[in-house]
Design a protein around this motif. Structure first.
Motif, PDB file in Angstrom:
ATOM      1  N   ALA A 112      -7.980   8.907  -4.917  1.00 14.73           N
ATOM      2  CA  ALA A 112      -8.039  10.218  -4.269  1.00 14.73           C
ATOM      3  C   ALA A 112      -8.637  11.274  -5.189  1.00 14.73           C
ATOM      4  CB  ALA A 112      -6.637  10.646  -3.836  1.00 14.73           C
ATOM      5  N   LEU A 113      -8.533  11.078  -6.491  1.00 17.15           N
ATOM      6  CA  LEU A 113      -9.112  12.005  -7.466  1.00 17.15           C
ATOM      7  C   LEU A 113     -10.585  11.713  -7.737  1.00 17.15           C
ATOM      8  CD1 LEU A 113      -6.121  12.186  -9.981  1.00 17.15           C
ATOM      9  CD2 LEU A 113      -6.979  14.056  -8.551  1.00 17.15           C
ATOM     10  N   GLY A 114     -11.133  10.687  -7.092  1.00 24.42           N
ATOM     11  CA  GLY A 114     -12.561  10.392  -7.220  1.00 24.42           C
ATOM     12  C   GLY A 114     -12.904   9.356  -8.264  1.00 24.42           C
ATOM     13  N   LEU A 115     -11.901   8.657  -8.792  1.00 21.60           N
ATOM     14  CA  LEU A 115     -12.161   7.636  -9.798  1.00 21.60           C
ATOM     15  C   LEU A 115     -12.427   6.292  -9.132  1.00 21.60           C
ATOM     16  CD1 LEU A 115      -9.323   8.594 -12.302  1.00 21.60           C
ATOM     17  CD2 LEU A 115     -11.729   9.247 -12.416  1.00 21.60           C
ATOM     18  N   LEU A 116     -13.220   5.449  -9.808  1.00 21.20           N
ATOM     19  CA  LEU A 116     -13.525   4.124  -9.288  1.00 21.20           C
ATOM     20  C   LEU A 116     -12.318   3.211  -9.486  1.00 21.20           C
ATOM     21  CD1 LEU A 116     -17.207   3.608 -10.530  1.00 21.20           C
ATOM     22  CD2 LEU A 116     -16.422   4.136  -8.205  1.00 21.20           C
ATOM     23  N   VAL A 117     -11.874   2.604  -8.384  1.00 19.98           N
ATOM     24  CA  VAL A 117     -10.703   1.718  -8.413  1.00 19.98           C
ATOM     25  C   VAL A 117     -11.045   0.457  -7.628  1.00 19.98           C
ATOM     26  CG1 VAL A 117      -8.285   1.453  -7.728  1.00 19.98           C
ATOM     27  CG2 VAL A 117      -9.104   3.668  -8.552  1.00 19.98           C
ATOM     28  N   PRO A 118     -10.748  -0.722  -8.170  1.00 20.55           N
ATOM     29  CA  PRO A 118     -10.979  -1.960  -7.408  1.00 20.55           C
ATOM     30  C   PRO A 118     -10.254  -1.917  -6.073  1.00 20.55           C
ATOM     31  CG  PRO A 118     -10.484  -2.466  -9.700  1.00 20.55           C
ATOM     32  CD  PRO A 118     -10.247  -0.998  -9.531  1.00 20.55           C
ATOM     33  N   ILE A 119     -10.943  -2.319  -5.020  1.00 19.92           N
ATOM     34  CA  ILE A 119     -10.392  -2.166  -3.671  1.00 19.92           C
ATOM     35  C   ILE A 119      -9.113  -2.971  -3.472  1.00 19.92           C
ATOM     36  CG2 ILE A 119     -11.723  -4.067  -2.662  1.00 19.92           C
ATOM     37  CD1 ILE A 119     -12.095  -2.216  -0.180  1.00 19.92           C
ATOM     38  N   ASN A 120      -8.957  -4.075  -4.220  1.00 24.73           N
ATOM     39  CA  ASN A 120      -7.752  -4.898  -4.049  1.00 24.73           C
ATOM     40  C   ASN A 120      -6.506  -4.246  -4.641  1.00 24.73           C
ATOM     41  OD1 ASN A 120      -8.852  -5.278  -6.646  1.00 24.73           O
ATOM     42  ND2 ASN A 120      -7.743  -7.210  -6.886  1.00 24.73           N
ATOM     43  N   HIS A 121      -6.680  -3.115  -5.349  1.00 23.67           N
ATOM     44  CA  HIS A 121      -5.533  -2.387  -5.890  1.00 23.67           C
ATOM     45  C   HIS A 121      -5.090  -1.251  -4.974  1.00 23.67           C
ATOM     46  CE1 HIS A 121      -6.001  -4.796  -9.302  1.00 23.67           C
ATOM     47  NE2 HIS A 121      -6.700  -3.996 -10.086  1.00 23.67           N
ATOM     48  N   LEU A 122      -5.833  -1.032  -3.876  1.00 19.61           N
ATOM     49  CA  LEU A 122      -5.519   0.087  -2.989  1.00 19.61           C
ATOM     50  C   LEU A 122      -4.621  -0.360  -1.837  1.00 19.61           C
ATOM     51  CD1 LEU A 122      -9.009   1.829  -2.744  1.00 19.61           C
ATOM     52  CD2 LEU A 122      -7.081   2.423  -4.222  1.00 19.61           C
ATOM     53  N   GLU A 123      -3.804   0.582  -1.388  1.00 16.66           N
ATOM     54  CA  GLU A 123      -2.901   0.331  -0.264  1.00 16.66           C
ATOM     55  C   GLU A 123      -3.636   0.618   1.041  1.00 16.66           C
ATOM     56  OE1 GLU A 123       0.998   2.502   1.692  1.00 16.66           O
ATOM     57  OE2 GLU A 123       0.758   2.558  -0.491  1.00 16.66           O
ATOM     58  N   LEU A 124      -3.569  -0.316   1.964  1.00 16.19           N
ATOM     59  CA  LEU A 124      -4.265  -0.174   3.224  1.00 16.19           C
ATOM     60  C   LEU A 124      -3.696   0.999   4.023  1.00 16.19           C
ATOM     61  CD1 LEU A 124      -6.407  -1.470   5.112  1.00 16.19           C
ATOM     62  CD2 LEU A 124      -4.538  -2.794   6.143  1.00 16.19           C
ATOM     63  N   GLY A 125      -4.574   1.908   4.441  1.00 16.57           N
ATOM     64  CA  GLY A 125      -4.170   3.017   5.293  1.00 16.57           C
ATOM     65  C   GLY A 125      -3.526   4.186   4.581  1.00 16.57           C
ATOM     66  N   ALA A 126      -3.605   4.218   3.244  1.00 13.20           N
ATOM     67  CA  ALA A 126      -2.933   5.291   2.498  1.00 13.20           C
ATOM     68  C   ALA A 126      -3.898   6.336   1.941  1.00 13.20           C
ATOM     69  CB  ALA A 126      -2.120   4.700   1.355  1.00 13.20           C
ATOM     70  N   THR A 127      -5.169   6.218   2.251  1.00 14.18           N
ATOM     71  CA  THR A 127      -6.165   7.122   1.666  1.00 14.18           C
ATOM     72  C   THR A 127      -5.921   8.576   2.054  1.00 14.18           C
ATOM     73  OG1 THR A 127      -7.824   5.365   1.677  1.00 14.18           O
ATOM     74  CG2 THR A 127      -8.625   7.629   1.490  1.00 14.18           C
ATOM     75  N   LYS A 128      -5.683   8.830   3.338  1.00 10.56           N
ATOM     76  CA  LYS A 128      -5.469  10.198   3.802  1.00 10.56           C
ATOM     77  C   LYS A 128      -4.211  10.802   3.195  1.00 10.56           C
ATOM     78  CE  LYS A 128      -4.854  12.997   7.984  1.00 10.56           C
ATOM     79  NZ  LYS A 128      -4.740  12.963   9.480  1.00 10.56           N
ATOM     80  N   ALA A 129      -3.134  10.006   3.159  1.00  7.56           N
ATOM     81  CA  ALA A 129      -1.872  10.498   2.599  1.00  7.56           C
ATOM     82  C   ALA A 129      -2.022  10.856   1.126  1.00  7.56           C
ATOM     83  CB  ALA A 129      -0.775   9.453   2.777  1.00  7.56           C
ATOM     84  N   ALA A 130      -2.753  10.030   0.382  1.00 12.50           N
ATOM     85  CA  ALA A 130      -2.966  10.300  -1.040  1.00 12.50           C
ATOM     86  C   ALA A 130      -3.795  11.565  -1.237  1.00 12.50           C
ATOM     87  CB  ALA A 130      -3.653   9.109  -1.699  1.00 12.50           C
ATOM     88  N   SER A 131      -4.809  11.754  -0.403  1.00 13.12           N
ATOM     89  CA  SER A 131      -5.652  12.950  -0.515  1.00 13.12           C
ATOM     90  C   SER A 131      -4.853  14.219  -0.223  1.00 13.12           C
ATOM     91  CB  SER A 131      -6.837  12.844   0.448  1.00 13.12           C
ATOM     92  OG  SER A 131      -7.653  11.735   0.138  1.00 13.12           O
ATOM     93  N   GLU A 132      -3.972  14.160   0.771  1.00 13.73           N
ATOM     94  CA  GLU A 132      -3.143  15.326   1.101  1.00 13.73           C
ATOM     95  C   GLU A 132      -2.178  15.650  -0.039  1.00 13.73           C
ATOM     96  OE1 GLU A 132      -1.283  14.402   4.791  1.00 13.73           O
ATOM     97  OE2 GLU A 132      -3.027  14.976   5.999  1.00 13.73           O
TER      98      GLU A 132
END
Length: 660
Positions: free
Chosen positions: A289-309
């Motif tokens: 959410a801060l704009g850093l490159l992160v491997p996609i397999n480390h991300l939680e599905l469907g949590a992008t909007k919540a993290a940005s907020e």
């Protein structure tokens, strides 16, 4: 089915639930203690009932410039503390003399009260034990209720050993509640059976307060008083302390996973904290959410909007967000091969298993400031694990050291609590909230059912000098004052008296207070409260005489004998009888005769022999009811009833001037 009252005689027996399949065929089973002793268990219970050291009064210590963003205000800022966590009646404030010979059911947390390996230097253990000791000193008849399970709680002493220890102090035990479906679905029939014969309910199972259970919520409908024990009260204080700004800065250290489910709670936390530190799997979502490159397999599905907020809330308040700068990673192809990587440059084929030294140094630097608060929740946990991971232990050492100084440290969740306890080399100086689910639900703005079911208490002492121009004038109290028409009319007519309205509906109270201000009344006031629980604590501090108490047209749906929330309970009647001056009066009226009859019966039964029907009232006329309102001023509902041609049932009681 045998009732609880039957089972409680003789008192010295020990009770357990027999886990029958058919609830209609369920019975309570007597389990007499065997001969012989168990030294380790006796030691546990000698500490339980003898070793707790405290005043018998059970007193407790009392529990910034940054503004909350407009979009993400925390729920406790918008709704007020009394709405999210209302002020409740507690054992320490309950009259101790009223406990004598009463049957008191204590719903306790077996994970705290019965562990053989428990450390009595931990406050949660101390307060839980203090409740039992306090009730024993008050000569109450105690029934302990829990969800004890030998299969799950392997560190607990066996049932027979506990029966031996409890028999010595004449305490009854009901266990294994969690195995009954009626318990977890809050069956009122089950709750009524469970509480049959019980006078007072004491909740000490704070870890279950986010659930709706028969033994924590349902039973409160059938006990005349439902109050918080010392451990429950202390746990509430810790929960409230999370959002108080008594010490700044307040740093929140957040581990664990499932950001999307905790998004609302994290935004609430960000609105009161001065810094967020992420140390678990959620940190990758924050980095993304801060704009850093992160491997996609480390991300939680469907949590992008919540993290940005969440990041937006923190940025709006200009508070720092720390995320790991380095990770210990495990080679997916070579077992046990570990290597340290910068957070932004983890090579392919390597999986993070722990936070690195640079991350720990940043956390230590952030916590260097004095007189601050720190809260750690959630494990330092990643998808892959390794036995050599020591980041959590080092974090615990940092927080342990800070807690020994002037930093208030709160640990949330069983994993973080165990890590802190394992790394503590001295008496713990940190606070503990063992059940993280309660904490997360609170931050999400959810009302905790186990808290809401308890009796209310008035939070503050009334400054009578600021309320009334003449605070020593005789006082008239209207319980359930509604929109205040009756009380406001009385205050205008009798300026030499003071008038107090107690009403549970806060909106109505606000309107009444506006009317008081607009009318420039100096002898009228209204308080938003549940008078059933708070009448005594409020009125007992009044400096003048209480000459009249009125109860008019209570809701008939809430005054049935089986309804726990009925206004007229024994404790309220007793308080009215005690606080009225000799020759003081009680005015009762209702448009429902059955309700009026019940009010009369309750006051005559529980008035301690001090109240009787006024001799000025002719019991041979109008079936014993007053034909006219003796004050000449009507409430809005009374006027409505009379306008439609229906009768009112009125009664005046008089307090004897001969104190017995």
């Amino acid at each position: 089915m045998m009732s609880m009252s039957q089972l409680l005689h003789p008192l010295g027996a020990i009770l357990f639930f027999n886990n029958a399949r058919d609830p209609r065929g369920r019975v309570f089973k007597w389990v007499p203690p065997k001969s012989g002793s168990y030294v380790s268990i006796n030691a546990v219970f000698s500490r339980l009932f003898v070793g707790a050291r405290s005043s018998s009064h059970g007193d407790f210590p009392p529990a910034g410039s940054n503004e909350t963003s407009a979009k993400h205000k925390a729920f406790f800022r918008e709704r007020g503390e009394s709405d999210a966590l209302p002020y409740i009646q507690t054992l320490g404030k309950f009259p101790k003399e009223e406990l004598e010979d009463k049957v008191v059911m204590v719903r306790f947390d077996s994970a705290i009260l019965l562990r053989e390996d428990q450390d009595h230097t931990v406050q949660s253990n101390f307060y839980a034990h203090l409740t039992i000791k306090y009730l024993l000193e008050a000569r109450a008849r105690i029934v302990l209720v829990s969800d004890w399970n030998d299969g799950i709680n392997s560190k607990f002493p066996d049932l027979q050993s506990v029966a031996e220890a409890l028999e010595m102090v004449k305490v009854l035990l009901l266990e294994n509640l969690s195995e009954f479906k009626e318990e977890v679905c809050n069956s009122l029939e089950f709750a009524e059976t469970l509480s049959s014969g019980v006078d007072i309910f004491v909740n000490e199972s704070f870890s279950q307060s986010h659930k709706v259970l028969a033994s924590t919520v349902g039973v409160t409908r059938f006990c005349y008083s439902s109050i918080a024990g010392f451990h429950f009260e202390e746990s509430l204080r810790k929960l409230k302390d999370v959002v108080e700004n008594d010490k700044r800065p307040h740093i929140a250290i957040i581990g664990g996973t499932n950001l999307s489910n905790k998004a609302a709670a994290l935004c609430s936390l960000a609105s009161v904290c001065d810094g967020l530190v992420f140390v678990g799997m959620m940190s990758f979502q924050i980095m993304h959410a801060l704009g850093l490159l992160v491997p996609i397999n480390h991300l939680e599905l469907g949590a992008t909007k919540a993290a940005s907020e969440l990041v937006q809330v923190a940025q709006d308040r200009n508070i720092p967000i720390l995320y790991p700068k380095d990770f210990w990673c495990l080679n997916e192809n070579v077992p046990n091969q570990l290597e340290l990587f910068p957070a932004h440059a983890i090579s392919k084929g390597w999986m993070p298993v722990d936070i690195g030294p640079r991350t720990l140094d940043e956390i230590k630097t952030l916590l260097k400031k004095s007189k601050q608060k720190a809260t750690w929740t959630g494990p330092v946990k990643f998808k892959s694990r390794h036995s050599s991971a020591i980041g959590a232990s080092k974090l615990a050492c940092i927080l342990n050291a800070k807690s020994q100084g002037d930093c208030d440290v709160t640990i949330v969740g069983s994993v973080a609590c165990k890590t802190m306890t394992d790394e503590s080399s001295s008496i713990p100086a940190f606070s503990v909230i063992e059940n993280a689910s309660v904490w997360w639900d609170f931050l999400k703005g959810r009302k905790l059912p186990g808290v809401m079911a308890l009796d209310r208490a008035y939070a503050l002492e009334v400054d009578w000098k600021s309320v009334y121009s003449e605070p020593a004038q005789p006082l008239v109290v209207d319980i359930g004052s509604g929109n205040g028409l009756f009380l406001l009319g009385m205050a205008k007519r009798w300026e030499h008296l003071n008038f107090l309205g107690l009403e549970i509906n806060e909106k109505l109270v606000r309107r009444c207070l506006i009317a008081v201000h607009q009318s420039n009344l100096k002898n009228g006031y209204f308080i938003a409260t549940n008078a059933t629980s708070t009448f005594c604590s409020i009125v007992s501090s009044y400096p003048g005489d209480v000459i009249l108490v009125s109860i008019q047209c209570p809701n008939p749906d809430f005054n049935k004998p089986e309804h726990r929330w009925r206004m007229l309970q024994k404790s309220l009647v007793e308080a009215v009888a005690d606080l009225l001056i000799p020759n003081g009066k009680v005015f009762l009226q209702s448009d429902v005769e059955a309700v009026a009859v019940r009010m009369k019966e309750q006051f005559l039964r529980y008035g301690k022999g001090k109240l009787s029907i006024s001799q000025a009232q002719d019991t041979t006329i109008n079936r014993g009811w007053l034909e006219e309102n003796p004050f000449g001023i009507r409430s809005d509902w009374e006027q409505h009833v009379l306008d439609r041609g229906a009768p009112m049932y009125r009664l005046m009681l008089l307090k004897s001037n001969n104190e017995q």
